[in-house]
Scaffold this motif. Structure first.
Motif, short mmCIF file in Angstrom:
data_model
loop_
_atom_site.label_atom_id
_atom_site.label_comp_id
_atom_site.label_asym_id
_atom_site.label_seq_id
_atom_site.Cartn_x
_atom_site.Cartn_y
_atom_site.Cartn_z
N GLU A 1 39.49 49.55 44.34
CA GLU A 1 38.82 48.84 45.42
C GLU A 1 39.60 47.61 45.89
O GLU A 1 39.42 47.14 47.01
N ALA A 2 40.47 47.10 45.03
CA ALA A 2 41.30 45.95 45.40
C ALA A 2 42.41 46.32 46.38
O ALA A 2 43.05 45.44 46.95
N ARG B 1 45.49 41.94 41.31
CA ARG B 1 44.96 41.33 42.54
C ARG B 1 45.70 40.03 42.85
O ARG B 1 46.07 39.76 44.00
N GLU B 2 45.94 39.22 41.82
CA GLU B 2 46.66 37.95 41.99
C GLU B 2 48.10 38.19 42.40
O GLU B 2 48.61 37.54 43.33
N GLU C 1 40.21 41.50 34.96
CA GLU C 1 38.84 41.38 35.41
C GLU C 1 37.87 42.33 34.72
O GLU C 1 36.66 42.12 34.78
N ASN D 1 37.65 48.94 39.90
CA ASN D 1 37.97 47.60 40.37
C ASN D 1 39.37 47.57 40.99
O ASN D 1 39.56 47.03 42.09
N ALA D 2 40.35 48.17 40.32
CA ALA D 2 41.72 48.17 40.81
C ALA D 2 41.85 48.96 42.11
O ALA D 2 42.56 48.55 43.03
N ASN E 1 42.60 47.10 36.04
CA ASN E 1 42.69 45.66 36.30
C ASN E 1 42.15 44.91 35.09
O ASN E 1 41.02 44.43 35.09
#
Length: 261
Positions: A35-36, A248-249, A21, A32-33, A18
């Protein structure tokens, strides 16, 4: 693993994790990716001077670390001494360039995730053995970690994709690109005859996506598909997966449109 992406359930793949971020192709970015709740993680694999598989997109360390020089001319110790978070705003200083096996250990926590492993070592003249060794070692490791049916193998080289297809008797899903010229030269067959999926990189029309679909190739889109306008284009073109820098967006936009389950 059920590959259920479709025109009405467009998957989202985090491009190098990601990077919107976190620093790209780092463990922080991958965590991060994952967990998204994304559908897929895309990453890039190449080999250090001393034969270690590391994760980085560029052929040099200059763009994403505080160091300089080609990866193939650096040992793992030299690469791991670099700060892969130094050029990213935020509190990511001290992130290291990951080993591929380090990432594979992380996958144990996410049994439903899928992966797009891009091979950056191509069988160009003089680099054939290095490219094939990299591919073989990546495949050995994905089998060791039980990911053979949860990944696609990706390259901008038809020759390398054909090597994998032939040696492993069509066992793995192969990812290529449109237009075909992006795959370089090929040998004795049309590379589109062996692809599971292809990312359309230019001329985003329903007709071009349709040409791939007519060959039984799953149609994917790349990082230019990053906002609602491009999501609408994806829907009109029959895209089934978007690989993006702001996953995420994009996932949120698709869910608002009823296109991500």
């Amino acid at each position: 693993m059920i590959w259920n992406q479709s025109e009405t359930n467009i998957w989202v793949a985090g491009h190098r994790g990601n990077p919107a971020e976190c620093p790209e192709n780092t463990m922080a970015s991958f965590r991060n990716a994952m967990e998204a709740g994304l559908d897929m993680i895309e990453l890039d694999i190449q080999m250090s001077k001393d034969g270690e598989l590391v994760i980085m997109h560029n052929l040099t360390v200059d763009q994403t670390t505080d160091g300089s020089g080609p990866i193939r001319e650096m040992t793992l110790k030299e690469i791991r001494s670099l700060d892969a978070g130094s050029k990213f705003s935020g509190e990511y200083q001290g992130e290291r360039v990951p080993l591929f096996e380090e990432f594979l250990e992380l996958t144990r926590k996410y049994p439903d995730m899928t992966y797009d492993f891009e091979l950056k070592e191509y069988p160009t003249e003089g680099n054939e053995s290095r490219a094939y060794e990299t591919a073989d070692r990546v495949i050995s490791l994905i089998e060791e970690y039980g990911l053979g049916d949860k990944c696609v193998l990706n390259a901008f080289s038809a020759v390398l994709l054909q090597y994998i297809h032939d040696k492993y008797e069509g066992r793995y899903k192969l990812h290529g690109y449109y237009p075909k010229s992006l795959l370089g030269a090929w040998k004795d067959r049309d590379p589109y005859d062996i692809l599971y999926c292809a990312c359309v990189c230019e001329d985003f029309t329903r007709e071009n996506f349709g040409r791939l679909k007519a060959k039984g190739i799953d149609t994917w889109a790349g990082t230019r598909f990053k906002n609602r306008e491009m999501a609408e284009l994806a829907r009109s073109c029959g895209v089934t997966l978007i690989t993006c820098d702001n996953p995420r967006e994009v996932m949120g936009i698709l869910r608002e449109m009823g296109l991500h389950k």
